[in-house]
Design a protein around this motif. Sequence first.
Motif, mmCIF file in Angstrom:
data_model
loop_
_atom_site.group_PDB
_atom_site.id
_atom_site.type_symbol
_atom_site.label_atom_id
_atom_site.label_comp_id
_atom_site.label_asym_id
_atom_site.label_seq_id
_atom_site.Cartn_x
_atom_site.Cartn_y
_atom_site.Cartn_z
ATOM 1 N N ARG A 1 15.554 75.592 -77.848
ATOM 2 C CA ARG A 1 16.220 75.514 -79.152
ATOM 3 C C ARG A 1 15.207 75.335 -80.284
ATOM 4 O O ARG A 1 15.319 75.970 -81.338
ATOM 5 C CB ARG A 1 17.214 74.335 -79.122
ATOM 6 N N LEU A 2 14.203 74.476 -80.079
ATOM 7 C CA LEU A 2 13.154 74.311 -81.089
ATOM 8 C C LEU A 2 12.391 75.611 -81.319
ATOM 9 O O LEU A 2 12.036 75.946 -82.447
ATOM 10 C CB LEU A 2 12.187 73.202 -80.655
ATOM 11 N N ALA A 3 12.162 76.349 -80.213
ATOM 12 C CA ALA A 3 11.465 77.632 -80.338
ATOM 13 C C ALA A 3 12.315 78.639 -81.091
ATOM 14 O O ALA A 3 11.797 79.452 -81.871
ATOM 15 C CB ALA A 3 11.107 78.166 -78.947
ATOM 16 N N ASP A 4 13.639 78.631 -80.877
ATOM 17 C CA ASP A 4 14.530 79.506 -81.632
ATOM 18 C C ASP A 4 14.404 79.234 -83.130
ATOM 19 O O ASP A 4 14.457 80.145 -83.952
ATOM 20 C CB ASP A 4 15.987 79.272 -81.213
ATOM 21 N N ARG A 5 14.228 77.964 -83.484
ATOM 22 C CA ARG A 5 14.232 77.578 -84.895
ATOM 23 C C ARG A 5 12.860 77.687 -85.551
ATOM 24 O O ARG A 5 12.732 78.167 -86.682
ATOM 25 C CB ARG A 5 14.752 76.147 -85.033
ATOM 26 N N TYR A 6 11.814 77.224 -84.864
ATOM 27 C CA TYR A 6 10.499 77.120 -85.489
ATOM 28 C C TYR A 6 9.478 78.126 -84.964
ATOM 29 O O TYR A 6 8.385 78.229 -85.520
ATOM 30 C CB TYR A 6 9.936 75.701 -85.301
#
Length: 457
Positions: free
Chosen positions: A292-297
């Motif tokens: 999820r963090l990779a999707d966002r940042y």
Amino acid sequence: MTAPAPTRRSGRWIERWDPEDEGFWEATGQKVANRNLWFSVLSEHIGFSVWTLWSVLVLFMGPEYGLTPADKFLLTSMVTLVGAVVRVPYTFTVAVFGGRNWTIISAGLLLVPTIAAFVVMEPGTSFSTFLGVGLLAGIGGGNFASSMTNINAFFPLRKKGWALGLNAGGGNIGVPVIQLVALAIIGASGGPRVLLGIYIPLIVVAASLAALFMDNLATVKNDTGAAKDAARDGHTWIMSFLYVGTFGSFIGYSFAFGQVLTNQFGRTPLQAAYLTFIGPLLGSLIRPIGGRLADRYGGARITLWNYVGMATATAVLVVASMQKSLPLFVSVFVVLFVLSGLGNGSTYKMIPGIFQAKAVAKGLEGEEAAAYGRRLSGASMGLIGAVGALGGVGINLAFRQSFLSYGSGTGAFVAFLAFYGVCFAVTWAVYLRRPAGQVQAKTAASEAKSQLSYAEV
């Protein structure tokens, strides 16, 4: 206008599947994809438990079994090796048999190593017999590759980080779960055959639920050309190297943690079992967060800073090991597990994004670009997953050599620290460093075409 439902043929085959069509996805695709995701997670979860079965069984094997610490590290290394190797053929089985059909078959195959271990698990059995039966358990590691390939096809690119993270994280939880079950059995003065007796019916349940609720996608086809293209692409091997640092660490430490505690800190099997499940559990739970963090940042950014954290934690482990501080050692080892799980999610998110960026660089757009990305990312995932799992072999062999040479795991941790430093450098150099004169790219498309900057991957 309501998007049409996916068309089917007999045997739970879906003929039409277009998750990138938002109307299709909202109307029917999301529900079907999520259902397949959850039952895929269950089967992969059992697969991980069987794969890591021997990391638990060796804790039951006291002096009466006649195995040295080096024998046990060698045994778990070879089980890890088989699990890594079978990931390559398992990647292609989904297209041959169908995702649902192969989940049924692969789950059923887990009965072989489990029943075999039930038969031979007693003092007096030779090391070679234990090794041979242990190698059979390696097939549980292959379930990850087929499951990830299958679920990758069900979800649109914008959802892949979360979906693949959930799928892999739910599977990874099979590691701490079997350790928790073993803890309960050891605490109740039960034997290893009780543990095996619990898992045999669970395997049957997982296969049965896959048969009842999962689907095959007719649109997933083996493309030997895609496999060759993926193998020739340098990014496949770069990502394999980075996945060695994240997943290789997770699975390697999962196999080795209990043995390090018993051999270096003198913990009993029961005392070790009270501690060994914590790190794999937290590392598994946080993997979807990494996605999820990779999707966002951007996966590359998360992966880069994650390696900083892993290197820092490993440096502290060297100190804790030298000072023989068990509280510090266990606390930081758990942190290292958490970081490995976070990195698992971020690195796997990078894979489809990298090949999507390459499609844009080739001038492809829309569904043509998405199809190109799916084709190469699906083909590369098996190779990346297999090479990454080999990191677990290296970790167990490094621990074996460190204990033989120094009587502790300190030497191995020094080697791991250096490796994480190299992973940091590779991530920065390939996916984040911007060549001079190209920093001010006017659009994301022109930037991708001119330099293939993967900061947002």
